[in-house]
Design a protein around this motif. Structure first.
Motif, PDB file in Angstrom:
ATOM      1  N   VAL A   2     -18.765  61.823  64.193  1.00 33.45           N
ATOM      2  CA  VAL A   2     -17.487  61.750  64.910  1.00 33.45           C
ATOM      3  C   VAL A   2     -17.719  61.862  66.415  1.00 33.45           C
ATOM      4  CG1 VAL A   2     -15.258  62.929  65.218  1.00 33.45           C
ATOM      5  CG2 VAL A   2     -16.317  62.829  62.935  1.00 33.45           C
ATOM      6  N   GLU A   3     -18.669  62.703  66.792  1.00 32.19           N
ATOM      7  CA  GLU A   3     -18.878  62.996  68.223  1.00 32.19           C
ATOM      8  C   GLU A   3     -19.654  61.891  68.928  1.00 32.19           C
ATOM      9  OE1 GLU A   3     -20.006  67.164  69.048  1.00 32.19           O
ATOM     10  OE2 GLU A   3     -19.841  67.428  66.893  1.00 32.19           O
ATOM     11  N   ARG A  16     -14.991  65.370  75.835  1.00 28.03           N
ATOM     12  CA  ARG A  16     -14.275  64.421  74.960  1.00 28.03           C
ATOM     13  C   ARG A  16     -13.005  65.064  74.395  1.00 28.03           C
ATOM     14  NH1 ARG A  16     -19.875  64.097  72.338  1.00 28.03           N
ATOM     15  NH2 ARG A  16     -20.952  62.484  73.548  1.00 28.03           N
ATOM     16  N   PRO A  17     -11.997  65.245  75.268  1.00 29.32           N
ATOM     17  CA  PRO A  17     -10.764  65.910  74.798  1.00 29.32           C
ATOM     18  C   PRO A  17     -10.101  65.150  73.646  1.00 29.32           C
ATOM     19  CG  PRO A  17     -10.486  64.978  77.026  1.00 29.32           C
ATOM     20  CD  PRO A  17     -11.936  64.880  76.693  1.00 29.32           C
ATOM     21  N   GLY A  18     -10.247  63.836  73.643  1.00 26.53           N
ATOM     22  CA  GLY A  18      -9.629  63.040  72.563  1.00 26.53           C
ATOM     23  C   GLY A  18     -10.251  63.387  71.212  1.00 26.53           C
ATOM     24  N   THR A  19     -11.569  63.613  71.210  1.00 28.02           N
ATOM     25  CA  THR A  19     -12.244  63.966  69.955  1.00 28.02           C
ATOM     26  C   THR A  19     -11.834  65.375  69.512  1.00 28.02           C
ATOM     27  OG1 THR A  19     -14.095  62.588  70.646  1.00 28.02           O
ATOM     28  CG2 THR A  19     -14.521  64.128  68.849  1.00 28.02           C
ATOM     29  N   GLN A  41      -8.459  65.064  68.007  1.00 29.71           N
ATOM     30  CA  GLN A  41      -8.524  64.393  66.703  1.00 29.71           C
ATOM     31  C   GLN A  41      -8.990  65.365  65.610  1.00 29.71           C
ATOM     32  OE1 GLN A  41      -8.196  60.723  65.253  1.00 29.71           O
ATOM     33  NE2 GLN A  41      -7.792  62.536  64.054  1.00 29.71           N
ATOM     34  N   VAL A  42     -10.048  66.112  65.910  1.00 29.06           N
ATOM     35  CA  VAL A  42     -10.571  67.037  64.890  1.00 29.06           C
ATOM     36  C   VAL A  42      -9.553  68.166  64.634  1.00 29.06           C
ATOM     37  CG1 VAL A  42     -12.455  68.634  64.320  1.00 29.06           C
ATOM     38  CG2 VAL A  42     -12.976  66.417  65.372  1.00 29.06           C
TER      39      VAL A  42
END
Ligand code: MLT
Length: 261
Positions: free
Chosen positions: A241-242, A157-160, A163-164
């Motif tokens: 979040v994940e 999940r590169p987007g997550t 984001q973090v």
């Protein structure tokens, strides 16, 4: 003295307050806010020193001060009692609320958190991080990413991850340093949970390395009767979040239990 917290609010029904993890902000609960507003009155604040709330001020660092801020927010919103949920640091603040504002709480949801106090090594590490952030700014927090996020998120999940990382880059160094000292000073809460006689619910990411499954079980067993444990698949420490759908689903189940109960 309590501070006026920034917050989001949506929906009607049972008030459900969600308290965020360190070193994030209420933004981490965007999915839960949207997904649960049709079942509960969602109240999601930024704790002092984070997000849009004021800096930590000159109070001695303590989770108690953070708990008092949340109680003052409930006063402002005329909410007499609510379900309080907290993830990691948010869980420490929820347990401080239980010590100081028991009458405001109808049930607790403790996510990716622990009821034990810090040992010497953890306290020393917090002092080191607090100093590093004051000297180098938020870049000093980047090494945390690997322990905050589970293996599945880091891999798939590169987007997550981005984001973090963005959230870590946005922190206030003085808020981070104050919160580290506040968490270092927190007491163990097993007795507080046992004596509360409140319904409890525990949520944990299956890949959480910071507050792993055994901590979740210890928290659950402190409640009388023991709290159910929801294990969130494919998620690490930042389960909400994940795997936001997994946590939203678990919270939906909690609300269903409370409405029936
Ligand atoms: C958090 O996610 O809030 C932190 O891991 C809490 C802590 O440092 O104990």
């Amino acid at each position: 003295m309590s501070l006026e917290l920034a917050f989001d609010e949506a929906g009607t029904g049972i008030p459900l307050v969600l308290l965020h993890a360190f070193p994030l902000s209420r933004a981490m609960y965007a999915e839960q806010l949207a997904g649960l507003a049709n079942r509960a009155r969602m109240i999601v604040p930024d704790l002092r020193g984070f997000g849009d709330s004021p800096g930590p001020g000159d109070a001695d660092p303590s989770v108690d001060a953070m708990a008092d801020d949340v109680a003052a927010l409930l006063d402002r919103l005329a909410v007499r009692s609510c379900v309080v949920g907290g993830l990691s640091m948010g869980g420490y603040v929820a347990m401080a609320m239980l010590r100081r504002h028991r009458e405001r709480i109808t049930a607790l949801v403790l996510m990716d958190t622990k009821a034990s106090a810090d040992g010497d090594e953890a306290r020393t590490n917090r002092e080191r991080v607090a100093r590093a952030v004051m000297e180098q700014g938020s870049a000093a927090l980047h090494p945390m990413l690997d322990s905050l996020l589970g293996e599945t998120t880091r891999r798939e999940r590169p987007g997550t991850v981005d984001q973090v990382t963005e959230w870590l880059d946005a922190v206030r160094p003085d808020g981070v340093a104050w919160a580290q000292q506040a968490m270092a000073a927190r007491p163990a809460s097993f007795g507080t949970l046992r004596d509360s006689r409140l319904p409890g619910f525990v949520i944990v990411g299956e890949e959480d390395e910071l507050s792993p499954h055994e901590d979740a079980v210890a928290v659950a067993q402190a409640f009388v009767p023991p709290a159910p444990v929801y294990v969130i698949p494919g998620a690490g420490h930042l389960s909400a979040v994940e795997n936001p759908d997994g946590v939203t689903g678990a919270l939906r189940d909690v609300l269903r239990h409370l409405k029936m109960g």
